[in-house]
Structure formats: structure tokens, C-alpha cells
Design a protein around this motif. Sequence first.
Motif, mmCIF file in Angstrom:
data_model
loop_
_atom_site.group_PDB
_atom_site.id
_atom_site.type_symbol
_atom_site.label_atom_id
_atom_site.label_comp_id
_atom_site.label_asym_id
_atom_site.label_seq_id
_atom_site.Cartn_x
_atom_site.Cartn_y
_atom_site.Cartn_z
ATOM 1 N N SER B 23 0.827 -1.212 0.000
ATOM 2 C CA SER B 23 0.000 0.000 0.000
ATOM 3 C C SER B 23 0.865 1.267 0.000
ATOM 4 C CB SER B 23 -0.980 -0.019 1.180
ATOM 5 O OG SER B 23 -0.278 0.004 2.408
ATOM 6 N N ASP B 42 10.670 3.693 5.937
ATOM 7 C CA ASP B 42 10.447 2.277 6.242
ATOM 8 C C ASP B 42 11.432 1.819 7.298
ATOM 9 O OD1 ASP B 42 8.785 -0.118 4.541
ATOM 10 O OD2 ASP B 42 10.303 -0.764 5.994
ATOM 11 N N LYS B 118 6.113 -6.688 2.662
ATOM 12 C CA LYS B 118 5.669 -8.016 2.232
ATOM 13 C C LYS B 118 5.332 -8.072 0.734
ATOM 14 C CE LYS B 118 2.414 -8.671 5.462
ATOM 15 N NZ LYS B 118 2.407 -7.489 6.352
ATOM 16 N N GLY B 123 1.974 -13.777 -2.008
ATOM 17 C CA GLY B 123 1.591 -14.853 -2.928
ATOM 18 C C GLY B 123 0.987 -14.359 -4.235
HETATM 19 C C1 LIG Z 1 3.832 -15.492 2.192
HETATM 20 C C2 LIG Z 1 2.768 -14.481 1.960
HETATM 21 C C3 LIG Z 1 1.812 -14.699 0.985
HETATM 22 C C4 LIG Z 1 0.828 -13.754 0.745
HETATM 23 N N1 LIG Z 1 -0.033 -13.958 -0.273
HETATM 24 C C5 LIG Z 1 -0.923 -13.000 -0.619
HETATM 25 C C6 LIG Z 1 -1.736 -13.141 -1.779
HETATM 26 O O1 LIG Z 1 -1.630 -14.113 -2.532
HETATM 27 N N2 LIG Z 1 -2.617 -12.167 -2.070
HETATM 28 C C7 LIG Z 1 -2.771 -11.080 -1.271
HETATM 29 O O2 LIG Z 1 -3.607 -10.251 -1.571
HETATM 30 N N3 LIG Z 1 -2.008 -10.914 -0.165
HETATM 31 C C8 LIG Z 1 -1.080 -11.841 0.169
HETATM 32 N N4 LIG Z 1 -0.275 -11.664 1.268
HETATM 33 C C9 LIG Z 1 -0.496 -10.497 2.119
HETATM 34 C C10 LIG Z 1 0.187 -9.259 1.587
HETATM 35 O O3 LIG Z 1 1.560 -9.427 1.608
HETATM 36 C C11 LIG Z 1 -0.217 -8.078 2.446
HETATM 37 O O4 LIG Z 1 -1.616 -7.944 2.442
HETATM 38 C C12 LIG Z 1 0.371 -6.771 1.932
HETATM 39 O O5 LIG Z 1 1.757 -6.835 1.791
HETATM 40 C C13 LIG Z 1 -0.012 -5.653 2.854
HETATM 41 O O6 LIG Z 1 0.487 -4.446 2.356
HETATM 42 P P1 LIG Z 1 0.837 -3.299 3.358
HETATM 43 O O7 LIG Z 1 1.291 -2.154 2.573
HETATM 44 O O8 LIG Z 1 -0.308 -3.102 4.266
HETATM 45 O O9 LIG Z 1 1.974 -3.905 4.289
HETATM 46 P P2 LIG Z 1 3.428 -4.464 3.972
HETATM 47 O O10 LIG Z 1 3.533 -4.902 2.570
HETATM 48 O O11 LIG Z 1 3.742 -5.415 5.037
HETATM 49 O O12 LIG Z 1 4.338 -3.178 4.151
HETATM 50 C C14 LIG Z 1 4.381 -2.478 5.371
HETATM 51 C C15 LIG Z 1 5.723 -1.768 5.481
HETATM 52 O O13 LIG Z 1 5.687 -0.874 6.564
HETATM 53 C C16 LIG Z 1 6.894 -0.930 7.267
HETATM 54 N N5 LIG Z 1 6.623 -0.495 8.643
HETATM 55 C C17 LIG Z 1 5.852 -1.108 9.563
HETATM 56 N N6 LIG Z 1 5.839 -0.406 10.706
HETATM 57 C C18 LIG Z 1 6.606 0.684 10.495
HETATM 58 C C19 LIG Z 1 7.000 1.795 11.315
HETATM 59 N N7 LIG Z 1 6.580 1.909 12.578
HETATM 60 N N8 LIG Z 1 7.830 2.704 10.789
HETATM 61 C C20 LIG Z 1 8.289 2.600 9.510
HETATM 62 N N9 LIG Z 1 7.944 1.580 8.700
HETATM 63 C C21 LIG Z 1 7.111 0.635 9.196
HETATM 64 C C22 LIG Z 1 7.336 -2.350 7.140
HETATM 65 O O14 LIG Z 1 8.731 -2.486 7.319
HETATM 66 C C23 LIG Z 1 6.884 -2.711 5.738
HETATM 67 O O15 LIG Z 1 7.890 -2.496 4.793
HETATM 68 C C24 LIG Z 1 0.750 -12.578 1.533
HETATM 69 C C25 LIG Z 1 1.713 -12.357 2.506
HETATM 70 C C26 LIG Z 1 2.734 -13.274 2.708
HETATM 71 C C27 LIG Z 1 3.783 -12.986 3.719
#
Ligand SMILES: Cc1cc2nc3c(=O)[nH]c(=O)nc-3n(C[C@H](O)[C@H](O)[C@H](O)COP(=O)(O)OP(=O)(O)OC[C@H]3O[C@@H](n4cnc5c(N)ncnc54)[C@H](O)[C@@H]3O)c2cc1C
Lengths: 190, 564
Positions: B23, B42, B118, B123
Motif C-alpha cells: 500500500s 520504512d 511483504k 503470494g
Molecule cells: C507469504 C505471503 C503470501 C501472501 N499472499 C498473498 C496473496 O496471494 N494475495 C494477497 O492479496 N495478499 C497476500 N499476502 C499479504 C500481503 O503481503 C499483504 O496484504 C500486503 O503486503 C499488505 O500491504 P501493506 O502495505 O499493508 O503492508 P506491507 O507490505 O507489510 O508493508 C508495510 C511496510 O511498513 C513498514 N513499517 C511497519 N511499521 C513501520 C513503522 N513503525 N515505521 C516505519 N515503517 C514501518 C514495514 O517495514 C513494511 O515495509 C501474503 C503475505 C505473505 C507474507
Amino acid sequence: MIRREALKKMTLAMGGALSATTISAVLTHCSSKNSFPLSGELKFFTEDQFQVISVIADRIVPATDTAGAIEVGCPAFVDLMLFDCYEKDNQDKFINGLNVFQSEIDSETGSDALSLKSDKLEAFLTDYEIKIDSADNRKDEEFFLRTLKELTLLGYFTSKEGATMALRYVPVPGKYEACKEMEDERAWAL
Amino acid sequence: MYFNSDGKKDHTFDAIVIGSGISGGWAAKELTEKGLKVLLLDRGKPLEHPEYPTAFKNPWEFEHRGRITVEQRRTHEYVSRDYPYSEHNESFWFKDADAPYDEVKRFDWFRPDIVGGKSIMWGRQSYRWGDIDFEANAKDGHGIDWPIRYKDIAPWYDYVEKFAGISGQKEGLAVLPDGEFLPPMEMNCVEKEVKKRIESSFSGRKMTIGRVANLTEAKPGRTKCNYRNLCSRGCPFGAYFSSNSSTIPAALETGNLTIRPRSIVSSLIYDDENGKATGVQVIDSETMETTEFFSKIIFVNGSTLGSTFILLNSISKRFPNGFGNDSGQLGHNLMDHHFRTGANGTYEGFEDQYYFGRRANGIYIPRYRNLNGEKRDYVRGFGYQGRGGRGNWSSMIREKGFGADFKDKLTKVGKWSFGIGAFGECLPYYENQVTLDHDKKDKWGLPALKFDAEFKENENKMRVDMMNDAAEMLEAAGLKNVRTYDAGCYPGMAIHEMGTARMGKDPKTSVLNKWNQVHTAKNVFVTDGACMTSSACQNPSLTYMALTARAADHAVNELKKQNI
Ligand SMILES: Cc1cc2nc3c(=O)[nH]c(=O)nc-3n(C[C@H](O)[C@H](O)[C@H](O)COP(=O)(O)OP(=O)(O)OC[C@H]3O[C@@H](n4cnc5c(N)ncnc54)[C@H](O)[C@@H]3O)c2cc1C
Ligand code: SF4
């Protein structure tokens, strides 16, 4: 057994760096008492245990027209894995199972694993695996043999020889063909 | 452009984005492309495309051949509970021992430790949600109503799909709306056969190829998928969507992006006088130094629980119980999909057929329960993911035998098998929550999260169908030796955690409005999974992308109008 073939491949796999003792160890392999070369320091097994592990690994994946477990270094891999990746209780279980195995092979065949002819050892292992699996008071022996087999197979099929010769390994396929007439019975490595 | 200055004026940007995962990467791309100067923070280590340390390693180049050590299990207590943590991408994961958390009830939290979050390990399964999902809460009364409907998000799904690149097959289903797809990947022979039989045996059920963020056609700077199926190590070809290969390069291209890795945001800074957030507090993860950064708007994208932590830990006179938490809902309504149940079987036939290449994708059976007037003894539904394939040595590793014949058998192609596992919707329960434990501090002196969440009766009843329906479909598809399984499931395991700062129409019962703005501090946007009002049963990340792009657009419009 095509020893020279295997040796040649082993030399290739190990980059040609084979010591004279290693070569003689492999060459004498079919004679009376088996003995297996140590490539480095053991982390988990005693030297005697390593010999027994090796002779069993050699029966799990023998050298055929492709290299076997010994040539690709499975015994050392098993040693490393047990040391690095298994908790104390499972390490103990493994050694306990190994000890029971050794005393049983002695008492049942009148000979230790290293002195048995390879076909005899193979027959013993085959029966032994079935026997301990159907008994419910032989958990340690079962754990020992299952773990040894799993680690040997893992070590073998992910080794360079195992993946690229015994199996077929294509690092970058470049395309996906969903249904194809099979030209080769060997499975993909990954 | 990595941050390397310390001048005070260099600490002020138009926008700050916290988190560079799926996101946050989108927020950075959209905001920079619209001309804003953006600081992307990050907490993870740098990871620059295409320099992925293990991407081209052969199996024999891994000392433990992919397995993890006892020592790694000790330092990575939570991530080591399941498959995603392996020797193949070990360094991408956060060291749990640096920040242990409390489990009143078991919760598996998978924390990344890299720029890109992530998005590197995910996946890539990418499904739209439909009206049935956005209307669900309103219809059956669980949780609160979503402030948006499918029509509000549909154009943004179009938008993000075109850039990310989702391959898939159009099916014309209302429960799983079609998207702007790249050509679909192909099913193998057994999958095609199973599809035919399931669809002819069960009216209303469909089996489609997985919709996946892997390119079947090249995009600028990214080649099409080479079918290695090693995606979770990072893809040097950029052939799947990740922040590192896709959104971050686009944002850098604008010249408006500054990235600062190893920057832990501990809290938001709130200015009581003008009623706005003005910036963030940052701890350098290596030097422990603290700094402040300032901006007009803030996007909080630390992933559901990372963001929730930041909000809970942002205490001010105005917000004594956590940022924007007038409703008392912050940290509550924690959801995750429940899965790890289904069935598999073997297929007799196609003995002379095999495939070439490793397709990093499976098949999908969209939800069919509780639709069109059907009423089960639970509400909502589930979808299946699965695949067919032929066995190899690893599927035969427990076979009995020794010697040359045994070796020969294990080198050969094994039997065909096919399996499916369900992902089920979880209801939003107020009592499923995370709170802060101030008595437990992490390596950086920050309080620990305390998890108290569980699956309940509705999920447990649904699991009965999830398992039995799977077996029924596989039997009908002609599979032999059909076996069901339910390996049990705890929240967190599906890594689809969401809901702890939900969107809603009413500030009294929700944290965010329909534009993902904190109701009571409109220059703060939360567009990761924390915002979700219900969980549906589809993988959620595509929806996070669409909501983020939509919110970024709104944010820039509001800035222009000087409303925020
Ligand atoms: C093995 C695996 C398989 C998956 N398969 C799927 C799939 O097939 N389809 C699907 O839709 N989703 C899947 N997911 C889930 C998907 O990865 C997450 O929904 C998605 O990455 C969430 O995005 P995000 O931006 O919320 O968080 P993230 O991608 O986790 O990014 C968050 C970032 O914020 C940073 N952060 C956190 N706290 C702080 C802080 N206090 N200060 C500074 N930086 C910070 C972290 O270091 C990280 O880089 C899977 C996840 C995994 C691990
Ligand atoms: S399968 Fe495709 S996307 Fe995944 S690593 Fe290989 S080339 Fe990249």
C-alpha cells in the motif's frame, strides 16, 4: 556397480579436488569392511557413527548410472543438519534410535552394518523399516531411520548431481507449457 | 534517492508515507506523480531492485537446502511457525527477538524487515471484491456498514490492475468481478479435467485460473514471467508486482521521492492548535537516534498492525487513547481469513502428460455459498485455492524402500494429484483486539502489541463446509484417494490481517471516513488493511492498492482546495 563412472562424476562434482585417500576409500568400497572418507570436521556424529550413517545413506541412494548419496556428500550434510536444525530432544532421539539399530543389526546378523555386504544390508534395512513402522514402541528407531532417509533424499536431490543428472533442472524455464507429451520419465528438480 | 542530509529544512516534505510495502508503495507513486515531494519511511533494511541476494542461487548453494536452524527458530519465534520463513529469503524477515509481543491468544504475526515490505514475499493472488462484500455488514448486521460500494472502487481497481499487471480469465461473475487482465496462465491437463467436471456437477460453481500479479506480457522495465516460481526471493526480471520492481521505480522516476530505510516511526506528531498532524517521530533502527519529519499530509501504510501500533502509540492531549480514537474502535475488530482446511486426491490417467516450467500460480474457485437466497448455518462464505500437478521425490519422501529400485522410483515423475484449500471470511468482532503493553518494551524502547483475537462459532461452522465441500467436489471430479484435512488455524496465519482502524460513515463507530481519512484529523490517511470494515474471503491486497490510489487522488484534490 559402476564405480569408475561414479568416481569420475564425483571428481567433477567436487571440482577435481580428490585426495588419494578419498579415491582409495571409494575404490575399496566393495571389499570386506566399508569405510567412508571424511571431508571435514564432524559437527554432530562421532567418527564411528558417521561410518554407519554413510553406509546406510549409500543404500538409500546408491550410485547407479548417476551418482549416489556418498558422492554428493550426503553423510556430511546429515551431520550438519542434525547439528544445526534439530532440537536437543530430537538429536537424542536420533542417536538413541541409531544405537538400538546398531545393536539389533549386530544381534540379528552377527555382523555390524559396515561389514555386511551391501545386498545383505539393503535387505536388512528394508525389513527393519517395515518392522519398526508397524510396532508402536519403537518411536526412536522410527525417528532415526525416517529422519536419516529424509535428510539423505533432501541432500541428494538438491545437490548439483542429484538435481541436474538424476532429475532435470531448468533454472529459468522462460515459458509454461501446461500439457505436454512426456519425453523423459525423470521428474523436474523443482 | 536515499536520504542523506540532516539540515532542518530538509526535514519538511509535502507528504510523508510510512511504510513502503504494497500500500505504501502505491501511495508514494501516486503522490509523487501528482507532483508532491514525498518522504517514504520504512523501518526495514534497503532492498534495491534488481539486487535480490538469493534470486539466482541454485538449490545446492543453500547450506541447509532451504531449512532453518534451531538458532533461527529461537530468534524468529513467530515467523518460524510457518512456511514463509525459510533459508531462501531469511534476511527479508524481521527478527522477532528484537520485539516480542504478547499473545493472550495465539497470533502469528509475519513482519518483514526490508524496504518493499511483504510486497516481496506475497503470494500475488489478486481478486476484486464485489458488492456482495461491501454490502455484507449492512445486510446481516455484523460490524458496521462500509461507507463505499463496488462502484466507488471499481475504476480504481481498473487503474491499479493496469499498472500492476494481473493475469487472469474473465468469468462474468458478480461475486468476483472481472478486471483489466493480462492473458491468463494455462491450466494443466488434470486441472482442465477437474474444472470441467466440477462445473458440470455443481450448478453455480466455477473454477478459474488464479488471478495473479505475475506478468504474462511485458511492461515498461519489467519482463514477462519466466516461470521459475522463486518469486518470494524477489524477481530480478520484475515479473511480478512488488513495490521494489514497480511502484518505487515509478515514484523515483518523478524526482520527487526520498526513501529513508531503517526509520522506525514511533508516533505521529499532533498540533493541538490547528487540529492537524504535522509530522512523525522517527527512531533510526541502527543508531537509535531520534528525528522528526514534517509534512502537510501523512499516509500511514505500516501494514494493518504496524499502522495500528503507530496510531495507538500517538498520544496527545486531544487523543489520549490513540490517534483519532474518539470512537474507541482503534485496535478492535481484528480479522484474518481462516484457512488450512480442504481436500486432495490423486488422478488416474494422463500418465504420458507432463508440463514444462514452474507456474507461480494455481486455480481459484470463487465463493458460491450463501448466495441467491441460500442460507447455511453460518453467514458469509469462502473461496478455494488449489492446483494439480505431478509428484516428485519430495512428495515420495516418506515412501518405504532402499536401493537402486527405490532411487529409480524417486527420480521419476510421480502420480498426478489435485488439491484445494479454502479461505473463509471472518466476521468483525469488537472483542478481537490488539492493545499496547507498556510493561513490555522492544529493542527501541517501544511498547509491545498484545493480541487477543480468535475465530468463533461462525468461522468454525463454515469450516465444516470448507472441508466437506472440497471432498465432494474432488469426488465428483473423479479423483481417487480423496482425503480431507483441517490443520487448524489461528488468526494471523493467513497474513490477511485487517480491520483495526475501520472505515465507516459515523465517527462514533469508526476511525476512518470513506476516503480513508482519520475522521478527526483529515490530513492523515490510513490505506492499508487496518481500514477494512469487513474481510470478505478474497485475498485483500489488490483492494488495499485500489483504496490507496483512490485516497491519494482525494488527498491531492483536497490539498489543492486547501481543505487539508
Ligand atoms: C507469504 C505471503 C503470501 C501472501 N499472499 C498473498 C496473496 O496471494 N494475495 C494477497 O492479496 N495478499 C497476500 N499476502 C499479504 C500481503 O503481503 C499483504 O496484504 C500486503 O503486503 C499488505 O500491504 P501493506 O502495505 O499493508 O503492508 P506491507 O507490505 O507489510 O508493508 C508495510 C511496510 O511498513 C513498514 N513499517 C511497519 N511499521 C513501520 C513503522 N513503525 N515505521 C516505519 N515503517 C514501518 C514495514 O517495514 C513494511 O515495509 C501474503 C503475505 C505473505 C507474507
Ligand atoms: S516465477 Fe516469474 S515472477 Fe516469479 S520469480 Fe520467476 S520470473 Fe519472476
